[in-house]
Enzyme design. Structure first.
Site, PDB file in Angstrom:
ATOM      1  N   SER A   8     107.334 -20.432  45.930  1.00  0.00           N
ATOM      2  CA  SER A   8     106.563 -19.582  45.027  1.00  0.00           C
ATOM      3  C   SER A   8     107.378 -18.397  44.549  1.00  0.00           C
ATOM      4  O   SER A   8     108.247 -17.899  45.264  1.00  0.00           O
ATOM      5  CB  SER A   8     105.321 -19.064  45.772  1.00  0.00           C
ATOM      6  OG  SER A   8     104.706 -18.021  45.049  1.00  0.00           O
ATOM      7  N   TYR A  19     101.299 -14.678  52.945  1.00  0.00           N
ATOM      8  CA  TYR A  19     101.487 -15.984  52.275  1.00  0.00           C
ATOM      9  C   TYR A  19     102.916 -16.060  51.735  1.00  0.00           C
ATOM     10  O   TYR A  19     103.643 -17.018  51.967  1.00  0.00           O
ATOM     11  CB  TYR A  19     100.485 -16.148  51.128  1.00  0.00           C
ATOM     12  CG  TYR A  19     100.923 -17.172  50.125  1.00  0.00           C
ATOM     13  CD1 TYR A  19     101.476 -16.785  48.898  1.00  0.00           C
ATOM     14  CD2 TYR A  19     100.821 -18.538  50.396  1.00  0.00           C
ATOM     15  CE1 TYR A  19     101.917 -17.725  47.987  1.00  0.00           C
ATOM     16  CE2 TYR A  19     101.253 -19.476  49.476  1.00  0.00           C
ATOM     17  CZ  TYR A  19     101.802 -19.057  48.274  1.00  0.00           C
ATOM     18  OH  TYR A  19     102.254 -19.999  47.376  1.00  0.00           O
ATOM     19  N   LYS A  36     106.358 -18.522  52.716  1.00  0.00           N
ATOM     20  CA  LYS A  36     107.192 -19.288  51.784  1.00  0.00           C
ATOM     21  C   LYS A  36     108.661 -18.902  51.951  1.00  0.00           C
ATOM     22  O   LYS A  36     109.547 -19.758  52.007  1.00  0.00           O
ATOM     23  CB  LYS A  36     106.744 -19.037  50.330  1.00  0.00           C
ATOM     24  CG  LYS A  36     105.395 -19.640  49.982  1.00  0.00           C
ATOM     25  CD  LYS A  36     105.397 -21.161  50.106  1.00  0.00           C
ATOM     26  CE  LYS A  36     104.092 -21.770  49.652  1.00  0.00           C
ATOM     27  NZ  LYS A  36     104.060 -23.243  49.813  1.00  0.00           N
TER      28      LYS A  36
END
Ligand code: WQD
Length: 336
Positions: free
Chosen positions: A124, A149, A153
């Site tokens: 991302s 989050y 990643k």
């Protein structure tokens, strides 16, 4: 070629599954339906007229992966499976670290045991953090993320980088998505978030469809052209094609590469709202709300590397995204 899609029943996974089947590749999907529905599998078969193998499986479970790799001769893996709600990750960090890192490490261990060397990872643009200037470029320093989050990643990227450095036969492509939106032009598959959508585009579609009363625009006092937030939106079908290009690259090279999947262009929230209304001839009532904590004013991709390395670039426009999203919404007002 036989490809395992972990999380292949999800929003991006299902569109990628369609793309791979239409290219004549064999597909194996593993999904635990934690953020998807079984109906997606039927829709994929209707769109493509093709069948594929499905395992209801939690990718953090080593035994589940061993079963798949033992029963299926997998040539490559696309790893989508993971939790992906930024706000939820702030509220429940341990759940995110456990699930997203466990699935990555367990997958890599199973791939090593079963001799599977090719991997494409769903990363991302969040990994670029808040200190890098737009347009984001793959070789920029990655130091901090703004939420758990994003950290999962970035940590997963590092784990894969170290695994690839330790095994010269591995091939890994880290795909850094910008803002994937829209739906398959058939209207049969699309984004189906649980509850009230966190992201702009599904929220706009629900308001247009009368499922939600009004859109709240989070801030119109940003240093952007019209004061609203700017993002690099990419049609989910273009994104799926980007995965096919990344896979073709991965199976014919060794080593690890990070690649942005974005249009290289930014659109503001107001542009998205007015374009959605105009293209679909439907009002989208909104009011201006305070800024959302953690939002950056503007970011978008430098899309050059995808073009030169993967021979891929976006083909679909914001209007296509709006049109296809509305078709999905009108054909599936309550999702799957
Ligand atoms: C877009 C713009 C909001 C909702 C997130 C994740 C990112 C990636 C994509 C996984 C912003 C504004 C939004 C609303 C609004 N996901 N907005 N009203 O935050 O850019 O990125 O999704 O990889 O990791 O962070 O997407 O759609 O939430 O916001 O005004 O109800 O729309 O302020 O400017 P975001 P978003």
């Amino acid at each position: 070629m036989k490809v395992l899609l972990t999380g292949g029943a999800g929003f991006i996974g299902s569109h990628t599954c369609v793309e791979f089947l239409e290219r004549g590749w064999e597909v194996v999907v593993a999904d635990n339906f934690s953020n998807s529905k079984p109906e997606v599998l039927n829709r994929i078969k209707i769109i493509t007229g093709k069948s594929f193998t499905f395992y209801e499986a939690d990718v953090t479970q080593r035994s589940a992966l061993d079963k798949i790799f033992t029963e299926q001769k997998i040539d490559a893996v696309v790893h989508f499976a993971g939790y992906k709600a930024v706000g939820e990750s702030v509220a429940k960090p341990l759940m995110y670290y456990r699930n997203n890192l466990d699935s990555t490490i367990t997958l890599l261990e199973a791939m090593e045991t079963h001799g599977v060397k090719n991997l494409v990872f769903s990363s991302s643009a969040t990994v670029y953090g808040e200190n890098n200037p737009s347009p984001y470029k793959e070789d920029m320093p990655l130091s901090t993320c703004t939420n758990p989050y994003g950290w999962t990643k970035l940590m997963s990227e590092q784990i894969m980088r170290d695994a690839a450095n330790a095994d010269s036969n591995m091939s890994v492509v880290l795909l850094r998505y910008f803002n994937p939106i829209g739906a398959h032009p058939s209207g049969l598959i699309g984004e189906d978030p649980e509850g009230i959508p966190n992201n702009l585009f599904p929220y706009v579609a629900k308001v247009a469809g009368g499922k939600l009363p009004k859109l709240g625009i989070f801030g119109d006092d940003y240093p952007t052209e019209d004061g609203t937030g700017v993002r690099d939106y990419i049609h989910v079908v273009d994104l799926a094609k980007g995965h096919a290009a990344a896979l073709e690259y991965a199976v014919s090279h060794k080593g690890i590469e990070a690649v942005n999947l974005g249009s290289g262009k930014g659109h503001s929230v107001m542009e998205v709202v007015t374009t959605f209304s105009r293209v679909n001839n439907i009002p989208v009532p909104y009011d201006i709300k305070p800024r959302r904590a953690g939002d950056l004013p503007s970011y978008y991709a430098n899309a050059e590397k995808a073009k030169t390395l993967l021979n891929w670039e976006v083909e679909l426009t914001l209007e296509d995204m709006c049109r296809d999203m509305w078709k999905w919404q009108t054909q599936n007002p309550d999702g799957y």
